[in-house]
Write a protein that holds these residues in place. Structure first.
Motif, short mmCIF file in Angstrom:
data_model
loop_
_atom_site.label_atom_id
_atom_site.label_comp_id
_atom_site.label_asym_id
_atom_site.label_seq_id
_atom_site.Cartn_x
_atom_site.Cartn_y
_atom_site.Cartn_z
N PRO A 1 21.58 29.20 -0.62
CA PRO A 1 20.12 29.41 -0.57
C PRO A 1 19.44 29.32 -1.93
N SER A 2 20.02 29.95 -2.95
CA SER A 2 19.38 29.92 -4.27
C SER A 2 19.39 28.52 -4.87
N LEU A 3 20.48 27.79 -4.70
CA LEU A 3 20.55 26.44 -5.25
C LEU A 3 19.57 25.50 -4.55
N GLN A 4 19.44 25.63 -3.25
CA GLN A 4 18.51 24.77 -2.53
C GLN A 4 17.06 25.09 -2.90
N ARG A 5 16.77 26.34 -3.11
CA ARG A 5 15.40 26.67 -3.54
C ARG A 5 15.12 26.10 -4.93
N LYS A 6 16.13 26.10 -5.79
CA LYS A 6 15.95 25.52 -7.13
C LYS A 6 15.66 24.03 -7.05
N ILE A 7 16.17 23.37 -6.02
CA ILE A 7 15.86 21.95 -5.84
C ILE A 7 14.37 21.78 -5.59
N VAL A 8 13.81 22.63 -4.73
CA VAL A 8 12.37 22.56 -4.45
C VAL A 8 11.57 22.89 -5.72
N ASP A 9 11.96 23.95 -6.42
CA ASP A 9 11.25 24.30 -7.65
C ASP A 9 11.36 23.18 -8.68
N GLY A 10 12.54 22.58 -8.78
CA GLY A 10 12.72 21.48 -9.73
C GLY A 10 11.89 20.27 -9.38
N GLU A 11 11.72 20.01 -8.08
CA GLU A 11 10.89 18.89 -7.67
C GLU A 11 9.43 19.12 -8.04
N LEU A 12 8.95 20.34 -7.86
CA LEU A 12 7.57 20.65 -8.26
C LEU A 12 7.40 20.49 -9.77
N ARG A 13 8.40 20.96 -10.51
CA ARG A 13 8.35 20.81 -11.98
C ARG A 13 8.38 19.33 -12.38
N ARG A 14 9.19 18.54 -11.71
CA ARG A 14 9.28 17.11 -12.03
C ARG A 14 7.96 16.41 -11.75
N ARG A 15 7.37 16.69 -10.59
CA ARG A 15 6.11 16.01 -10.25
C ARG A 15 4.97 16.46 -11.15
N ALA A 16 4.98 17.73 -11.52
CA ALA A 16 3.95 18.19 -12.45
C ALA A 16 4.13 17.55 -13.82
N GLY A 17 5.39 17.51 -14.31
CA GLY A 17 5.63 16.94 -15.63
C GLY A 17 5.30 15.47 -15.72
N ALA B 1 -11.47 4.25 -12.13
CA ALA B 1 -10.44 3.78 -11.21
C ALA B 1 -9.61 2.66 -11.82
N GLU B 2 -10.17 1.92 -12.79
CA GLU B 2 -9.41 0.86 -13.42
C GLU B 2 -8.28 1.40 -14.29
N PHE B 3 -8.41 2.69 -14.68
CA PHE B 3 -7.37 3.31 -15.49
C PHE B 3 -6.45 4.23 -14.66
N LEU B 4 -6.97 4.78 -13.58
CA LEU B 4 -6.17 5.68 -12.75
C LEU B 4 -6.52 5.47 -11.28
N PRO B 5 -6.05 4.37 -10.70
CA PRO B 5 -6.40 4.09 -9.30
C PRO B 5 -5.78 5.07 -8.31
N ASP B 6 -4.61 5.61 -8.64
CA ASP B 6 -3.91 6.53 -7.73
C ASP B 6 -3.72 7.85 -8.45
N GLN B 7 -4.67 8.75 -8.26
CA GLN B 7 -4.67 10.01 -9.02
C GLN B 7 -3.62 10.98 -8.50
N PRO B 8 -2.65 11.38 -9.34
CA PRO B 8 -1.69 12.41 -8.91
C PRO B 8 -2.35 13.79 -8.92
N LEU B 9 -1.93 14.66 -8.03
CA LEU B 9 -2.49 16.01 -7.94
C LEU B 9 -1.50 17.03 -8.45
N ASP B 10 -2.03 18.18 -8.80
CA ASP B 10 -1.18 19.28 -9.25
C ASP B 10 -0.36 19.76 -8.05
N PRO B 11 0.96 19.67 -8.11
CA PRO B 11 1.76 20.05 -6.94
C PRO B 11 1.73 21.54 -6.64
N TYR B 12 1.32 22.35 -7.60
CA TYR B 12 1.34 23.81 -7.38
C TYR B 12 0.13 24.31 -6.60
N ASN B 13 -1.00 23.59 -6.66
CA ASN B 13 -2.17 24.04 -5.89
C ASN B 13 -2.85 22.92 -5.12
#
Length: 578
Positions: free
Chosen positions: A460-476, A505-517
């Motif tokens: 359980p703890s390792l799998q939750r860290k995968i989710v937390d790590g994915e949020l950190r990766r997408r944010a970074g 839009a010519e510089f950022l056509p696909d805007q990434p969002l903050d995964p935490y909120n």
């Protein structure tokens, strides 16, 4: 005694417990002894197995670790050795009236034949064994039938949530990468060209990043880079590759080649890190960005391999690449074409569903491992790298068949937990963190049962860290992509954007969002420093404040950000870096 009187036959005095109960107690004692002997044998095997897995530990550390492990196991599960004998005793106790009835019937028949009764000990023992067989059959068949139904039901749910989750299906569905486009081949070639005995400088262990390396570290880096010019040239070609087929293959140990990929990834990282650090010192910022792109190519070399370790290495290299590209902006102004290329590459990596791939990989591997162990197909020796040494555990395979139900239970738990976790990934990213916490609590409740599954300790703890790590990766990666777009906007408009929405839009056509909120990233321009940041795990706007020690504790200073300075100030600050 007077003449003519017959000698009375010996009177058989029945035991207060009865012969049947006495035999039952003897059998209970024998079963209990067998349980104790089996437990001792298993503990000895566990100790030998753990010793074999940790050959690099000192004897003192190994003994302390094993002692703590065994004491914890007995403290948490003292009933492991007691419950099976007690259950057997209850069964024999319930059978005792039948044994007594049959015993009386035999004695009555003997008296009718006016012959001295013979203690039918062998008959009672045979009846006890025959009476026990139905209970043993039901004790095995019913749980096995229930487990099979349980596994079938949750497997159907997983087929809907994550089609192709089984390991053999994941392997069959791997992307077919032509050799000319395979980054894995290039990475392997780069490592092959390293001089024998080459050791790069691991800058990740050199402390906090600053704009300049100290003289001693810079000298060591220069020596290591100068010793491997051919390998560096090949490694930098990774910047031109977008995909790879991965390193590992299936075999007796499920995945073979995992240890080698760690060494290869580290070697290439040290090589490109060192070259980028020297390029920063020389002011060659385009080379810094190119090295960052090469690190991103090295990350993509791991492809969509269904291996948790492969995906962890891909995440590490991708974040490393973003850090070097950010550092180039801290130092100066790389070319616009390279910034455009770097932004596209980072956004492409940002969209990669790594959490889904990793969870499916762990599910497929663990499910297949428990299946193989329960069916006597698994090779302990190959999995722990002892197959060639002759120090393996395969000679103890005779202990595995009785544990089929045990491993079947683990397979059912694995499927149920993983299906719930995969369902979380179908929600918006902003819900992942809280949902994963609640999932971990539910999954960990099984630790309170009288028999603790092995999965409950770490899964359980390792799998939750995968989710937390994915949020950190997408944010970074997201903040670096927005920072690059903001830099391109500044060069075109002359000023920094006041918000992400202000970036054209010519510089950022696909805007990434903050995964935490789920909202746009925050931007600030204070004292000549432009910062893009996520609110982090605690979801509070702390103006980009970040502390490595406090991060992930949901307290303070956990904003994930990237920054650049006004052109006139670049190269003067000590902040920024991978």
């Amino acid at each position: 005694m007077s003449e003519g009187e017959t000698t009375p036959s010996a009177v058989r005095v029945p035991s207060p417990l009865g012969d049947g109960m006495r035999i039952s107690l003897l059998i209970i004692a024998a079963v209990a002894s067998l349980e104790v002997i089996t437990a001792v044998v298993l503990l000895v095997l566990v100790v030998l197995f753990a010793v074999a897995l940790a050959p690099l530990e000192s004897p003192g550390d190994r003994l302390a670790r094993l002692t703590d492990m065994l004491l914890t196991a007995f403290r948490r599960q003292p009933s492991f050795l007691l419950i099976p004998p007690v259950l057997m005793g209850v069964v024999f106790w319930l059978m005792h009236p039948l044994i007594v009835l049959l015993e009386r019937y035999e004695q009555d028949a003997q008296r009718k034949r006016r012959a001295p009764p013979r203690p039918p000990n062998w008959k009672r023992f045979l009846l006890a064994v025959l009476g026990l067989l139905p209970f043993l059959f039901l004790a095995i068949f019913i749980p096995a039938w229930m487990l099979a139904a349980r596994i079938e039901a949750v497997s159907a749910r997983l087929d809907r949530l994550a089609p192709g989750w089984r390991l053999e299906q994941q392997v069959a569905n791997l992307e077919a990468v032509p050799e000319a486009e395979d980054a894995t081949r290039v990475l392997t070639d780069a490592v092959a060209k390293l001089p024998i005995g080459w050791k790069g400088v691991d800058l990740m262990k050199e402390g906090d990043w600053s704009l300049s390396l100290d003289q001693a570290t810079a000298a060591k880096v220069r020596v290591s880079i100068d010793a491997a010019p051919e390998a560096l040239a090949v490694a930098r070609r990774l910047a031109d590759y977008e995909r790879g087929r991965g390193f590992v293959t299936m075999g007796r140990a499920l995945w073979e080649g995992e240890d080698a990929q760690i060494l290869q990834a580290k070697a290439v990282r040290c090589l490109l890190d060192g070259d980028a650090a020297l390029a920063v010192e020389a002011g060659d910022l385009d080379r810094v960005v190119e090295d960052g792109l090469a690190l991103l190519g090295a990350a993509r070399a791991f492809g969509d391999s269904p291996s948790g370790l492969s995906q962890a290495l891909r995440r590490l290299l991708a974040l490393r690449a973003g850090g070097w590209i950010e550092r180039a902006l801290v130092r100066g102004e790389p070319s616009s074409d390279l910034l455009t290329r770097a932004q596209a590459a980072i956004l492409h990596e940002h969209r990669y569903a790594q959490a889904l791939t990793t969870i499916k990989a762990n599910l497929g591997r663990n499910f297949e491992m428990f299946r193989r162990v329960g069916s006597d197909e698994y090779s302990f020796d190959a999995d722990v790298g002892m197959y060639e040494s002759g120090r393996g555990m395969d000679h103890a395979r005779f202990l595995l068949p009785p544990l089929t139900l045990w491993f079947g239970w683990h397979r059912a738990l694995l499927l149920e937990w993983s299906s719930d976790l995969l369902a979380i990934l179908e929600r918006p990213e902003s819900d992942w963190s809280e949902a994963a916490k609640a999932w971990e609590v539910r999954a960990s409740q099984v630790r309170g049962q009288w028999i603790r599954p092995l999965l409950a300790e770490t899964f359980p703890s390792l799998q939750r860290k995968i989710v937390d790590g994915e949020l950190r990766r997408r944010a970074g990666l997201g903040v670096v992509a927005v920072l690059l777009a903001a830099e391109r906007h500044r060069r075109a408009a002359g000023t920094w954007p006041k918000s992400v929405a202000e970036i054209g839009a010519e510089f950022l056509p696909d805007q990434p969002l903050d995964p935490y909120n789920g909202e746009a990233f925050h931007v600030e321009h204070v004292d000549g420093r432009f910062r893009v940041y996520s609110v982090g795990p605690n979801r509070r706007d702390e103006h980009g404040s970040y502390d490595k020690v406090k991060w992930d504790r949901e307290s303070t200073d956990d904003d994930v950000g990237a920054s650049a300075h006004d052109p006139a100030l670049r190269g003067r600050s000590a902040e920024g870096g991978p």
